[in-house]
Design a protein around this motif. Structure first.
Motif, PDB file in Angstrom:
ATOM      1  N   THR A 145       0.791  -1.226   0.000  1.00 32.58           N
ATOM      2  CA  THR A 145       0.000   0.000   0.000  1.00 32.58           C
ATOM      3  C   THR A 145       0.824   1.278   0.000  1.00 32.58           C
ATOM      4  N   SER A 146       2.107   1.163  -0.304  1.00 35.98           N
ATOM      5  CA  SER A 146       2.935   2.365  -0.386  1.00 35.98           C
ATOM      6  C   SER A 146       3.889   2.228  -1.566  1.00 35.98           C
ATOM      7  N   SER A 147       4.484   3.333  -1.933  1.00 36.29           N
ATOM      8  CA  SER A 147       5.417   3.339  -3.056  1.00 36.29           C
ATOM      9  C   SER A 147       6.674   2.545  -2.726  1.00 36.29           C
ATOM     10  N   LEU A 148       7.149   1.786  -3.687  1.00 41.54           N
ATOM     11  CA  LEU A 148       8.436   1.100  -3.542  1.00 41.54           C
ATOM     12  C   LEU A 148       9.474   1.723  -4.472  1.00 41.54           C
ATOM     13  N   GLY A 149       9.142   2.895  -4.991  1.00 43.06           N
ATOM     14  CA  GLY A 149      10.076   3.579  -5.885  1.00 43.06           C
ATOM     15  C   GLY A 149       9.982   3.032  -7.302  1.00 43.06           C
ATOM     16  N   LYS A 150      11.000   3.281  -8.076  1.00 45.64           N
ATOM     17  CA  LYS A 150      11.003   2.883  -9.486  1.00 45.64           C
ATOM     18  C   LYS A 150      11.412   1.416  -9.615  1.00 45.64           C
ATOM     19  N   ILE A 151      10.457   0.524  -9.326  1.00 45.47           N
ATOM     20  CA  ILE A 151      10.761  -0.905  -9.433  1.00 45.47           C
ATOM     21  C   ILE A 151       9.934  -1.595 -10.509  1.00 45.47           C
ATOM     22  N   VAL A 152       9.003  -0.847 -11.132  1.00 44.45           N
ATOM     23  CA  VAL A 152       8.116  -1.456 -12.126  1.00 44.45           C
ATOM     24  C   VAL A 152       8.434  -0.915 -13.513  1.00 44.45           C
ATOM     25  N   ASP A 153       8.657  -1.830 -14.439  1.00 45.76           N
ATOM     26  CA  ASP A 153       8.784  -1.498 -15.858  1.00 45.76           C
ATOM     27  C   ASP A 153       7.686  -2.252 -16.588  1.00 45.76           C
ATOM     28  N   ILE A 154       6.972  -1.548 -17.435  1.00 44.97           N
ATOM     29  CA  ILE A 154       5.959  -2.174 -18.285  1.00 44.97           C
ATOM     30  C   ILE A 154       6.413  -1.955 -19.715  1.00 44.97           C
ATOM     31  N   TYR A 155       6.477  -3.021 -20.478  1.00 47.79           N
ATOM     32  CA  TYR A 155       6.940  -2.883 -21.851  1.00 47.79           C
ATOM     33  C   TYR A 155       6.268  -3.931 -22.725  1.00 47.79           C
ATOM     34  N   ALA A 156       6.281  -3.643 -24.021  1.00 48.12           N
ATOM     35  CA  ALA A 156       5.750  -4.590 -25.009  1.00 48.12           C
ATOM     36  C   ALA A 156       6.929  -5.213 -25.735  1.00 48.12           C
ATOM     37  N   LEU A 157       6.879  -6.501 -25.907  1.00 47.31           N
ATOM     38  CA  LEU A 157       7.968  -7.209 -26.581  1.00 47.31           C
ATOM     39  C   LEU A 157       7.732  -7.278 -28.081  1.00 47.31           C
ATOM     40  N   ASP A 158       8.747  -6.909 -28.855  1.00 50.04           N
ATOM     41  CA  ASP A 158       8.739  -7.074 -30.309  1.00 50.04           C
ATOM     42  C   ASP A 158       7.488  -6.551 -30.997  1.00 50.04           C
ATOM     43  N   THR A 159       6.982  -5.418 -30.521  1.00 53.21           N
ATOM     44  CA  THR A 159       5.827  -4.821 -31.199  1.00 53.21           C
ATOM     45  C   THR A 159       6.130  -3.363 -31.484  1.00 53.21           C
ATOM     46  N   PRO A 160       5.550  -2.817 -32.544  1.00 58.05           N
ATOM     47  CA  PRO A 160       5.805  -1.420 -32.870  1.00 58.05           C
ATOM     48  C   PRO A 160       5.234  -0.434 -31.859  1.00 58.05           C
ATOM     49  N   ILE A 161       4.334  -0.879 -30.956  1.00 56.13           N
ATOM     50  CA  ILE A 161       3.746   0.091 -30.016  1.00 56.13           C
ATOM     51  C   ILE A 161       4.713   0.506 -28.920  1.00 56.13           C
ATOM     52  N   TYR A 162       5.855  -0.153 -28.806  1.00 57.88           N
ATOM     53  CA  TYR A 162       6.812   0.174 -27.742  1.00 57.88           C
ATOM     54  C   TYR A 162       7.156   1.655 -27.735  1.00 57.88           C
ATOM     55  N   LYS A 163       7.326   2.239 -28.888  1.00 54.60           N
ATOM     56  CA  LYS A 163       7.699   3.654 -28.961  1.00 54.60           C
ATOM     57  C   LYS A 163       6.580   4.576 -28.489  1.00 54.60           C
ATOM     58  N   ASP A 164       5.340   4.074 -28.413  1.00 50.40           N
ATOM     59  CA  ASP A 164       4.219   4.899 -27.988  1.00 50.40           C
ATOM     60  C   ASP A 164       3.905   4.776 -26.491  1.00 50.40           C
ATOM     61  N   LEU A 165       4.685   3.999 -25.772  1.00 48.78           N
ATOM     62  CA  LEU A 165       4.452   3.872 -24.326  1.00 48.78           C
ATOM     63  C   LEU A 165       4.920   5.135 -23.629  1.00 48.78           C
ATOM     64  N   THR A 166       4.132   5.570 -22.663  1.00 46.64           N
ATOM     65  CA  THR A 166       4.545   6.721 -21.863  1.00 46.64           C
ATOM     66  C   THR A 166       5.236   6.211 -20.599  1.00 46.64           C
ATOM     67  N   THR A 167       5.730   7.099 -19.798  1.00 48.86           N
ATOM     68  CA  THR A 167       6.446   6.727 -18.581  1.00 48.86           C
ATOM     69  C   THR A 167       5.513   6.064 -17.572  1.00 48.86           C
ATOM     70  N   VAL A 168       6.034   5.032 -16.884  1.00 44.41           N
ATOM     71  CA  VAL A 168       5.268   4.374 -15.822  1.00 44.41           C
ATOM     72  C   VAL A 168       5.121   5.349 -14.661  1.00 44.41           C
ATOM     73  N   VAL A 169       3.889   5.500 -14.161  1.00 47.97           N
ATOM     74  CA  VAL A 169       3.603   6.421 -13.064  1.00 47.97           C
ATOM     75  C   VAL A 169       3.449   5.629 -11.769  1.00 47.97           C
ATOM     76  N   ASP A 170       4.227   5.998 -10.766  1.00 48.02           N
ATOM     77  CA  ASP A 170       4.116   5.423  -9.430  1.00 48.02           C
ATOM     78  C   ASP A 170       3.035   6.211  -8.705  1.00 48.02           C
ATOM     79  N   ASN A 171       1.903   5.563  -8.381  1.00 45.63           N
ATOM     80  CA  ASN A 171       0.796   6.249  -7.724  1.00 45.63           C
ATOM     81  C   ASN A 171       1.014   6.430  -6.217  1.00 45.63           C
TER      82      ASN A 171
END
Length: 181
Positions: A145-171
């Protein structure tokens, strides 16, 4: 003669150990002059019992006599929550101020954490977005229930949409979000 232990003078404390996986509850018997009551193994055995208040979230071990007027019990839990403890002296409740142990979620576990995509289908027009969310949980499924800092990466493998991903937001609450167009 030997000093007589009084529950009203005994002290109870909690000490976390083993990287917070186990907490030790300790009762030290004292007489009315605040001296530790020293008992031999036979006299001390079974005199004090650590007890939980109400129903317990955690698991409480049996109370053991360590010698020199010191009694201990251990408490563990795989669930998030809080327990209050007291002790009995010769079967009588001490009614001292409760000692509280709080159980918090452990280390984030990728296998127990959740991943959602809402909506799951969008029009490929570069305008509609889908939100990808990671909800962190520990190995027992307890939500972090609290932030653990920048420990999460979300990415798409081998797809052209990778360049359209925005930065992961830690809520700041154990959840991480990313928008995909």
């Amino acid at each position: 003669g030997r000093p007589i232990p009084f529950a009203s003078f005994a002290r109870m404390a909690v000490r976390p150990q083993d990287r917070m996986l186990v907490s030790t509850l300790t009762v030290v018997l004292r007489d009315k002059f605040d001296n530790i009551v020293m008992l031999d193994a036979n006299d001390g055995k079974g005199l004090v019992k650590v007890v939980g208040k109400d129903s317990l979230v955690g698991t409480l071990s049996a109370t053991s006599y360590q010698g020199d007027g010191i009694y201990t019990a251990k408490v563990t839990s795989s669930k998030v929550g809080k327990d209050a403890f007291d002790f009995e002296l010769s079967g009588q409740k001490a009614n001292k101020d409760d000692v509280t142990v709080a159980y918090v979620a452990g280390v984030a576990d990728a296998n127990q954490s959740e991943f959602t995509v809402i909506p799951a289908t969008i029009t490929a027009d570069g305008k509609q977005a889908s939100t990808l969310t990671v909800i962190l949980k520990d190995r027992y499924g307890n939500a972090i229930t609290s932030s653990l800092g920048k420990i999460v990466d979300i990415y798409a493998l081998d797809t052209p949409i990778y360049k359209d991903l925005t930065t992961v937001v830690d809520n700041g609450d154990g959840t991480y979000k990313l928008s995909v167009k």
